[in-house]
Design a protein around this motif. Structure first.
Motif, PDB file in Angstrom:
ATOM      1  N   ASP A 161       0.814  -1.216   0.000  1.00 57.49           N
ATOM      2  CA  ASP A 161       0.000   0.000   0.000  1.00 57.49           C
ATOM      3  C   ASP A 161       0.847   1.266   0.000  1.00 57.49           C
ATOM      4  O   ASP A 161       0.310   2.369  -0.084  1.00 57.49           O
ATOM      5  CB  ASP A 161      -0.970   0.018   1.183  1.00 57.49           C
ATOM      6  N   ALA A 162       2.194   1.131   0.053  1.00 53.59           N
ATOM      7  CA  ALA A 162       3.080   2.288   0.047  1.00 53.59           C
ATOM      8  C   ALA A 162       3.969   2.351  -1.184  1.00 53.59           C
ATOM      9  O   ALA A 162       4.382   3.431  -1.600  1.00 53.59           O
ATOM     10  CB  ALA A 162       3.960   2.293   1.308  1.00 53.59           C
ATOM     11  N   TYR A 163       4.293   1.201  -1.768  1.00 54.38           N
ATOM     12  CA  TYR A 163       5.199   1.181  -2.916  1.00 54.38           C
ATOM     13  C   TYR A 163       4.986  -0.104  -3.703  1.00 54.38           C
ATOM     14  O   TYR A 163       4.366  -1.061  -3.229  1.00 54.38           O
ATOM     15  CB  TYR A 163       6.663   1.286  -2.468  1.00 54.38           C
ATOM     16  N   ARG A 197       4.087   5.909  -3.662  1.00 56.42           N
ATOM     17  CA  ARG A 197       3.023   6.864  -3.392  1.00 56.42           C
ATOM     18  C   ARG A 197       3.573   8.017  -2.556  1.00 56.42           C
ATOM     19  O   ARG A 197       4.704   7.969  -2.063  1.00 56.42           O
ATOM     20  CB  ARG A 197       1.868   6.191  -2.677  1.00 56.42           C
ATOM     21  N   ALA A 198       2.787   9.057  -2.404  1.00 56.59           N
ATOM     22  CA  ALA A 198       3.209  10.215  -1.607  1.00 56.59           C
ATOM     23  C   ALA A 198       3.551   9.786  -0.181  1.00 56.59           C
ATOM     24  O   ALA A 198       2.887   8.928   0.400  1.00 56.59           O
ATOM     25  CB  ALA A 198       2.097  11.261  -1.578  1.00 56.59           C
ATOM     26  N   PHE A 199       4.603  10.385   0.356  1.00 53.80           N
ATOM     27  CA  PHE A 199       5.069  10.238   1.731  1.00 53.80           C
ATOM     28  C   PHE A 199       5.704   8.888   2.040  1.00 53.80           C
ATOM     29  O   PHE A 199       6.050   8.617   3.195  1.00 53.80           O
ATOM     30  CB  PHE A 199       3.959  10.549   2.745  1.00 53.80           C
ATOM     31  N   CYS A 200       5.880   8.028   1.045  1.00 52.46           N
ATOM     32  CA  CYS A 200       6.574   6.762   1.297  1.00 52.46           C
ATOM     33  C   CYS A 200       8.036   7.049   1.608  1.00 52.46           C
ATOM     34  O   CYS A 200       8.748   7.623   0.776  1.00 52.46           O
ATOM     35  CB  CYS A 200       6.476   5.852   0.082  1.00 52.46           C
ATOM     36  N   PRO A 201       8.556   6.675   2.791  1.00 48.68           N
ATOM     37  CA  PRO A 201       9.970   6.904   3.100  1.00 48.68           C
ATOM     38  C   PRO A 201      10.875   6.165   2.112  1.00 48.68           C
ATOM     39  O   PRO A 201      10.576   5.056   1.685  1.00 48.68           O
ATOM     40  CB  PRO A 201      10.121   6.353   4.518  1.00 48.68           C
ATOM     41  N   GLN A 202      11.985   6.828   1.758  1.00 43.69           N
ATOM     42  CA  GLN A 202      12.936   6.206   0.843  1.00 43.69           C
ATOM     43  C   GLN A 202      14.353   6.641   1.174  1.00 43.69           C
ATOM     44  O   GLN A 202      14.591   7.750   1.640  1.00 43.69           O
ATOM     45  CB  GLN A 202      12.616   6.573  -0.608  1.00 43.69           C
ATOM     46  N   GLY A 247      -6.151   5.865  -4.345  1.00 40.67           N
ATOM     47  CA  GLY A 247      -5.615   5.459  -3.051  1.00 40.67           C
ATOM     48  C   GLY A 247      -4.159   5.082  -3.079  1.00 40.67           C
ATOM     49  O   GLY A 247      -3.590   4.738  -2.045  1.00 40.67           O
ATOM     50  N   PHE A 248      -3.521   5.158  -4.257  1.00 38.10           N
ATOM     51  CA  PHE A 248      -2.092   4.829  -4.338  1.00 38.10           C
ATOM     52  C   PHE A 248      -1.366   6.029  -4.950  1.00 38.10           C
ATOM     53  O   PHE A 248      -1.321   7.080  -4.354  1.00 38.10           O
ATOM     54  CB  PHE A 248      -1.895   3.528  -5.136  1.00 38.10           C
ATOM     55  N   GLU A 275      14.013   9.946   3.190  1.00 37.35           N
ATOM     56  CA  GLU A 275      13.203  11.041   2.662  1.00 37.35           C
ATOM     57  C   GLU A 275      11.722  10.683   2.773  1.00 37.35           C
ATOM     58  O   GLU A 275      11.326   9.541   2.556  1.00 37.35           O
ATOM     59  CB  GLU A 275      13.494  11.279   1.182  1.00 37.35           C
ATOM     60  N   THR A 276      10.905  11.666   3.061  1.00 41.82           N
ATOM     61  CA  THR A 276       9.462  11.500   2.934  1.00 41.82           C
ATOM     62  C   THR A 276       8.885  12.839   2.529  1.00 41.82           C
ATOM     63  O   THR A 276       9.245  13.880   3.077  1.00 41.82           O
ATOM     64  CB  THR A 276       8.824  10.968   4.230  1.00 41.82           C
ATOM     65  N   HIS A 277       8.020  12.833   1.510  1.00 44.27           N
ATOM     66  CA  HIS A 277       7.513  14.086   0.962  1.00 44.27           C
ATOM     67  C   HIS A 277       6.254  13.835   0.150  1.00 44.27           C
ATOM     68  O   HIS A 277       5.889  12.685  -0.133  1.00 44.27           O
ATOM     69  CB  HIS A 277       8.569  14.777   0.104  1.00 44.27           C
ATOM     70  N   VAL A 278       5.597  14.914  -0.247  1.00 44.55           N
ATOM     71  CA  VAL A 278       4.296  14.832  -0.901  1.00 44.55           C
ATOM     72  C   VAL A 278       4.383  14.301  -2.329  1.00 44.55           C
ATOM     73  O   VAL A 278       3.370  13.871  -2.889  1.00 44.55           O
ATOM     74  CB  VAL A 278       3.623  16.221  -0.880  1.00 44.55           C
ATOM     75  N   MET A 279       5.560  14.268  -2.925  1.00 45.36           N
ATOM     76  CA  MET A 279       5.684  13.895  -4.327  1.00 45.36           C
ATOM     77  C   MET A 279       5.561  12.383  -4.534  1.00 45.36           C
ATOM     78  O   MET A 279       6.127  11.604  -3.782  1.00 45.36           O
ATOM     79  CB  MET A 279       7.023  14.386  -4.885  1.00 45.36           C
ATOM     80  N   GLU A 280       4.827  11.998  -5.571  1.00 41.64           N
ATOM     81  CA  GLU A 280       4.817  10.621  -6.032  1.00 41.64           C
ATOM     82  C   GLU A 280       6.044  10.394  -6.904  1.00 41.64           C
ATOM     83  O   GLU A 280       6.584  11.324  -7.513  1.00 41.64           O
ATOM     84  CB  GLU A 280       3.549  10.340  -6.842  1.00 41.64           C
TER      85      GLU A 280
END
Length: 252
Positions: free
Chosen positions: A8-10, A223-228, A43-44, A188-193
């Motif tokens: 559900d995150a990546y 998806r948005a805000f997924c830590p990377q 939702g993704f 990193e976590t941010h609003v960008m897909e």
């Protein structure tokens, strides 16, 4: 890597799964097949679609884009393509980049006797208040300076095909480069897909809570805000093509 992952995150779509049995064929395209790696999913990740397309000899299209408000970004992986934009023909070789604004008239053909591989990002354009449409951009990666990320001594650098301060653009597709052993030193976590297509090298990549091994041809979809985060492994540079949405308010 050999394992596809969807959470559900990546998602990770490895190169080994991009085979003949999962190709798509598109109306209006001759002798062309596509691997559709990303599409808007409620939702993704919702802003873009990303294709890896293969133009066979004399393959291509005079009507490539069915939606008038869609913009296109093309990056040539291998072979040679002829892009007609307006009245001008551009010969695109590996490393060539094109930004095509919405509503533009364009065609794309392979006039050679070997296949041509192209990455194609499609995004419905979101108009910014008081801003005009971006102009077309045709360039090559060798003409785009790699800008080091702060505090990395050039071990992590990004090639930006359009000016990040040009707010007319609502998305960017960049090249991200890591020397062996270089890393994103924090999650990193941010609003960008994101869509990340690995062009060269190997890495351990943090996606949400999981470290995943990736290499050439693997695709990561965030998806948005997924830590990377990232650690480049191996003995050659780790490079990927990166999509992200930018420069617009969040719709409420």
């Amino acid at each position: 890597m050999g394992t596809a992952i969807f959470t559900d995150a990546y998602a990770v779509i490895p190169a080994v799964t991009q085979r003949d049995i999962v190709t798509s064929f598109l109306p209006g395209w001759d002798s062309t097949r596509a691997w559709i790696l990303a599409r808007p999913l409620s939702g993704f990740a919702e802003t873009f679609a990303q294709y890896a397309i293969e133009l066979g000899p004399e393959g291509g299209s005079n009507t490539p884009e069915p939606e008038m408000d869609a913009q296109a970004i093309l990056f040539v992986a291998h072979g040679t393509a002829h892009l007609t934009l307006g009245a001008t023909v551009h010969v695109m070789t590996p490393g060539s980049y094109a930004y095509i604004p919405p509503g533009a008239q364009w065609t794309l053909w392979n006039r050679e006797d070997v296949p041509c591989g192209i990455h194609w990002v499609r995004k419905r354009f979101v108009q910014g208040d008081g801003l005009t449409l971006p102009e077309p951009v045709i360039t090559h990666e060798t003409d785009v300076r790699a800008v080091p990320m702060p505090g990395t001594d050039g071990a992590w650098a990004t090639q930006r095909f359009v000016d990040p301060l040009d707010l007319r653009h609502d998305c960017h597709v960049n090249l991200v480069n890591f020397l062996p052993g270089a890393r994103i030193p924090f999650a990193e976590t941010h609003v960008m897909e994101h869509g990340l297509y690995v062009l060269q090298g190997t890495a351990e990549y943090l996606l949400n809570t999981d470290w995943v091994s990736v290499g050439p041809g693997d695709f990561m979809w965030l998806r948005a805000f997924c830590p990377q985060a990232c650690i480049a492994t191996g003995t050659e540079p780790f490079r990927y093509l990166l999509y992200k949405d930018v420069n617009r308010h969040v719709p409420l």
